[in-house]
Scaffold this active site. Structure first.
Site, PDB file in Angstrom:
ATOM      1  N   GLU A 246       4.665   0.116   2.355  1.00  0.00           N
ATOM      2  CA  GLU A 246       4.495   1.163   1.351  1.00  0.00           C
ATOM      3  C   GLU A 246       3.882   2.428   1.957  1.00  0.00           C
ATOM      4  O   GLU A 246       2.816   2.382   2.578  1.00  0.00           O
ATOM      5  CB  GLU A 246       3.621   0.674   0.197  1.00  0.00           C
ATOM      6  CG  GLU A 246       3.522   1.684  -0.930  1.00  0.00           C
ATOM      7  CD  GLU A 246       2.896   1.113  -2.190  1.00  0.00           C
ATOM      8  OE1 GLU A 246       2.479   1.918  -3.044  1.00  0.00           O
ATOM      9  OE2 GLU A 246       2.838  -0.120  -2.332  1.00  0.00           O
TER      10      GLU A 246
ATOM     11  N   LYS B 296      -3.712  -3.484  -8.598  1.00  0.00           N
ATOM     12  CA  LYS B 296      -2.608  -3.527  -7.640  1.00  0.00           C
ATOM     13  C   LYS B 296      -2.885  -2.563  -6.507  1.00  0.00           C
ATOM     14  O   LYS B 296      -2.623  -2.861  -5.329  1.00  0.00           O
ATOM     15  CB  LYS B 296      -1.296  -3.180  -8.337  1.00  0.00           C
ATOM     16  CG  LYS B 296      -0.064  -3.308  -7.436  1.00  0.00           C
ATOM     17  CD  LYS B 296       0.331  -2.010  -6.761  1.00  0.00           C
ATOM     18  CE  LYS B 296       1.589  -2.163  -5.928  1.00  0.00           C
ATOM     19  NZ  LYS B 296       1.914  -0.947  -5.143  1.00  0.00           N
TER      20      LYS B 296
END
Length: 424
Positions: free
Chosen positions: A84, A262
């Site tokens: 990511e 998260k």
């Protein structure tokens, strides 16, 4: 292409080339795809085939270094394995902004794990509970006898808990054995103890033992971290107040808390994966811990100090290990542990908590100021450029122009790339 079927008898007996040929025939893969799978890992196939069943290749995740971290007075380079964009940059930027206040201070409650033994079909569960508690010394002896090496290293059985739970199938007695697993995550050790102990519990109580397994809610292994960011270093009093309000939102609303946590795990899981630890166990434990009050809440807290600065803290279960599993056999995991310079699982867990807090601060600051997309999409633009076929210097130019237009889309990237190539 053969008829598509998942029934591949004896697949595990095949060598690498034979497995690839089988998959190619069933899935209709072209030769280029097969070659990509064949060459997908720098690790020898023999190691891949021991790490997982029916291996056909590897899946490479980038490993990067988050800089600027000070943890408990020590400068630490943080290896992070993630796909990511912006995750590693966020940790480094956050750490830079609190270096002058000493970085991150951490602690951990211990290195104990819990194994559960479910006892069922008990006519007198409360009497059964009392009998089990009476046997604590014998239980300790049975458990420690399962792993004399762990005991020699200073670990082993520590405590006993016995709970009565009313389930839909009737009351059950759930026995918790508390075991100090030291530098191991400890799953194998405590599972062996639970399975060995279960027949004795059944004999003492007249019930039946059923499930015997560790709990990933490792609330005897809670890591904590805290840090202070000066208001002047992060944009002033309005930014401080904005972060506190954003954190309050996450603690009040599970819809926001899910994304908030998260973000924390973006950092924690990246370090967990880089060191060969079990990301699924860490994720499950963290989210269960966030719901321990009966409502899913934030794992972090932010407050305004008397001086008007921002202080943040975090606590979450962190069952990481330095021995066992992929941590010990994966060369990249071993390299990452050397980069960290950690001497114990407890130290690794404390650093992971600091990384989670750093990641969280970075996200909250972005949300409370410019919004999350500005920084994230700037980095994501590089991925989009690569996806449309940009190569070499083209990648940077396509990414730059995408960021300038604030339109990070594949169709726009394709148009920009065509313009660049038309000039050549």
């Amino acid at each position: 292409m053969r008829n598509r079927t998942s029934r591949l008898s004896g697949f595990y007996k095949l060598d690498h080339d034979e497995r690839l040929a089988e998959v190619q025939a069933v899935a209709g893969l072209d030769d280029a795809t097969v070659e990509a799978l064949r060459n997908s890992s720098a690790l020898p196939f023999e190691l891949l085939d021991r790490l997982v069943e029916n291996a056909i290749g590897g899946f490479t995740v980038p490993v990067g270094i988050a800089t600027n971290m000070i943890v408990d007075g020590r400068d630490v380079l943080i290896p992070m394995a993630t796909e990511e964009s912006s995750v590693i940059a966020a940790v480094g930027n956050t750490a830079r902004q609190c270096r002058d206040t000493g970085g991150f201070t951490t602690s951990i409650s211990g290195t104990e794990m819990i194994a559960q033994i479910q006892m069922v079909k008990l006519t007198d569960p409360w009497a059964a509970r009392a009998k089990i508690l009476e046997k604590k010394a014998e239980i300790a002896e049975i458990c420690d006898g399962c792993d004399p090496i762990l005991v020699k290293l200073g670990g082993g059985f520590r405590d006993l808990e016995v709970r009565i739970i009313d389930g839909q199938t009737g009351p059950m007695v759930v026995v918790h054995i508390i075991v100090d697993t030291k530098d191991a995550m400890g799953a194998n050790a405590v599972n062996t103890m639970a399975e060995t102990l279960a027949p004795s519990l059944a004999g003492w109580t007249g019930g039946q033992h059923h499930l015997r397994i560790l709990s990933n809610l490792a609330d005897r292994r809670v890591a904590r971290a805290r840090a202070v960011w000066r208001a002047a270093d992060i944009g002033g009093a309005d930014v401080v107040e904005g972060i506190v309000m954003a954190a309050d939102f996450a603690d009040c609303d599970p819809y926001r808390a899910a994304t908030h946590n998260k973000g924390i795990m973006n950092g924690v899981s990246a370090l967990t994966l880089a060191t060969g630890n079990d990301t699924r166990a860490i994720e499950a434990g963290a989210h269960a811990f966030a719901a321990r009050t009966g409502r899913y809440r934030s794992l972090s807290r932010y407050e305004i100090t008397a001086e008007g600065d921002l202080t943040g803290s975090i606590e979450l279960p962190m069952a990481l290990g330095l021995v066992g599993g992929a941590t010990k056999v994966h060369p990249t995991a071993q390299a990452c542990l050397k980069i960290l310079g950690v001497k114990s699982a407890a130290e690794l867990s404390r650093i992971a908590a600091a990384v989670g807090l750093a990641q969280n601060f970075g996200a909250l600051k972005a949300l409370a100021t410019v919004g999350i997309q500005q920084g994230h999409m700037t980095l994501h633009a590089q991925n989009v450029a690569i996806a449309v076929g940009a190569a070499g210097d083209e990648i940077a130019e396509v990414a730059r122009r995408l960021a300038e237009t604030h339109t990070v889309r594949q169709d726009v990237a394709e148009q920009i790339l065509a313009e660049i190539r038309a000039r050549k």
